[in-house]
Design a protein around this motif. Structure first.
Motif, PDB file in Angstrom:
ATOM      1  N   GLY A 131      -7.451   6.266   0.776  1.00  8.81           N
ATOM      2  CA  GLY A 131      -8.498   7.281   0.774  1.00  8.81           C
ATOM      3  C   GLY A 131      -9.068   7.501   2.159  1.00  8.81           C
ATOM      4  N   ASP A 132     -10.389   7.371   2.275  1.00 12.51           N
ATOM      5  CA  ASP A 132     -11.054   7.603   3.564  1.00 12.51           C
ATOM      6  C   ASP A 132     -11.430   6.306   4.257  1.00 12.51           C
ATOM      7  N   ARG A 133     -10.708   5.199   3.954  1.00  8.66           N
ATOM      8  CA  ARG A 133     -11.042   3.898   4.520  1.00  8.66           C
ATOM      9  C   ARG A 133      -9.833   3.277   5.220  1.00  8.66           C
ATOM     10  N   LEU A 134     -10.130   2.618   6.327  1.00  5.98           N
ATOM     11  CA  LEU A 134      -9.157   1.798   7.031  1.00  5.98           C
ATOM     12  C   LEU A 134      -9.774   0.412   7.160  1.00  5.98           C
ATOM     13  N   GLU A 135      -9.185  -0.548   6.483  1.00  6.04           N
ATOM     14  CA  GLU A 135      -9.714  -1.913   6.470  1.00  6.04           C
ATOM     15  C   GLU A 135      -8.765  -2.831   7.236  1.00  6.04           C
ATOM     16  N   ILE A 136      -9.303  -3.588   8.171  1.00  2.54           N
ATOM     17  CA  ILE A 136      -8.519  -4.555   8.926  1.00  2.54           C
ATOM     18  C   ILE A 136      -9.038  -5.951   8.604  1.00  2.54           C
ATOM     19  N   GLN A 137      -8.176  -6.760   8.004  1.00  2.00           N
ATOM     20  CA  GLN A 137      -8.509  -8.156   7.725  1.00  2.00           C
ATOM     21  C   GLN A 137      -7.902  -9.007   8.829  1.00  2.00           C
ATOM     22  N   GLY A 138      -8.767  -9.530   9.685  1.00  2.00           N
ATOM     23  CA  GLY A 138      -8.294 -10.314  10.801  1.00  2.00           C
ATOM     24  C   GLY A 138      -8.133 -11.778  10.458  1.00  2.00           C
ATOM     25  N   PHE A 139      -7.157 -12.421  11.094  1.00  2.00           N
ATOM     26  CA  PHE A 139      -6.920 -13.850  10.941  1.00  2.00           C
ATOM     27  C   PHE A 139      -7.018 -14.497  12.322  1.00  2.00           C
ATOM     28  N   GLY A 140      -7.550 -15.731  12.357  1.00  2.00           N
ATOM     29  CA  GLY A 140      -7.715 -16.410  13.630  1.00  2.00           C
ATOM     30  C   GLY A 140      -8.725 -15.684  14.489  1.00  2.00           C
TER      31      GLY A 140
END
Length: 301
Positions: free
Chosen positions: A280-289
């Protein structure tokens, strides 16, 4: 008879909402700058080249536990020496996901006779290419195209690179560094064509490159401003992902998210990689470290 391509295009059109937005949940992994080499660490730069093998194994274990469409590495798979690929590529083959590569400056830190083999070793048909997944077109750029290190020694692009670097120095630009590069006019024209094709197919675009273009930084492409000006007039371009600047960076300009992912090679034991989700209208970044997590709003084209 309907071709596989036409069926896929029709499916993408059904998933697409107004102005290219897609309701399909697209998830993929991102790695930047493993920069592996069997070499002692550079303590000044805080880079631990040999440790990247263990960091990659740990990242593969995490990514294999996720439902992802692909995993992309944003360049600098190795730090130096063609033999370094023999050690790190078998770890990539442990990924259960499709694996995508693009080229960084250190990927060309090999003997001159191997310069033309780098893309082939990584299974790339060409240094720049594009592919579409779930209503998103990913455009992969080769920022080494006009540089002092990637073209063969007698290639005219090396002379052009020297001219561009001298011009950047004369203008006192912070990115006037010999370890940066730029796009040829031919690749820039190809980029314009691929953006037009994406627009015609109602696709949003994520651009992938090793080198940043925004915000202003010593690591940016020499022709960074040319690219950001192009993207500013292409409302369907939603994001630009890169590595190269190991400290990471971020900017939003003209509604486009410029995300510089942090280098995996840095520090003796802390890694950096991410899982990106677009829906949709979202960009989610799940970071590690060391990679920060981000939650970003996407513009509508």
């Amino acid at each position: 008879m309907l071709s596989r391509r036409s069926v896929l295009a029709a499916s993408a059109a059904l998933l697409a909402g107004p102005a290219g937005a897609t309701t399909e949940r697209l998830r993929f992994g991102v790695i930047a700058d493993p920069q592996y080499a069997e070499a002692p660490p550079n303590l000044t730069l805080n880079r631990y080249y040999a440790n990247s093998l263990d960091k990659m194994r740990a990242a593969v274990a995490v990514l294999n536990a996720e439902d992802l469409r692909f995993v992309v590495t944003l360049g600098d798979i190795i730090d130096r020496d063609i033999a370094s690929y023999d050690k790190i590529l078998p770890i990539y083959r442990m990924l259960r996901h499709e694996t995508r590569f693009l080229l960084g400056n250190h990927d060309f830190d090999v003997a001159p006779e191997f310069l033309g083999r780098t893309a082939g070793l990584l299974g790339m048909e060409a240094p720049s290419y594009d592919f579409a997944v779930g209503g998103i077109r990913f455009v992969v750029l080769d920022g080494n195209d006009v540089s002092l290190f990637a073209p063969p020694p007698d290639d005219p692009r090396r002379r052009l690179a020297a001219e561009r670097l001298e011009r950047a120095k004369a203008e006192n630009r912070p990115n006037a560094k010999p370890w940066n590069g730029s796009l040829s006019d031919a690749q820039f024209a190809w980029l314009e064509q691929r953006l037009a094709a994406a627009r015609a197919e109602n696709q949003r675009v994520v651009v992938l490159n090793h080198y940043p273009v925004a915000p202003e930084n010593p690591h940016n492409l020499w022709d960074a401003n040319r690219l950001t000006a192009l993207f500013a007039n292409r409302p369907h371009v939603i994001a630009y992902f890169n590595g190269h600047n190991h400290a990471g960076n971020y900017a939003e300009r003209d509604g486009i998210h410029y995300v510089n992912f942090r280098g995996m090679v840095d520090t003796p034991d802390s890694s950096a990689f991410a899982i990106v989700e677009i829906v949709g209208d979202r960009l989610e970044i799940q970071g590690f470290g060391r990679e920060p997590s981000r939650s970003l709003n996407l513009k509508t084209a």
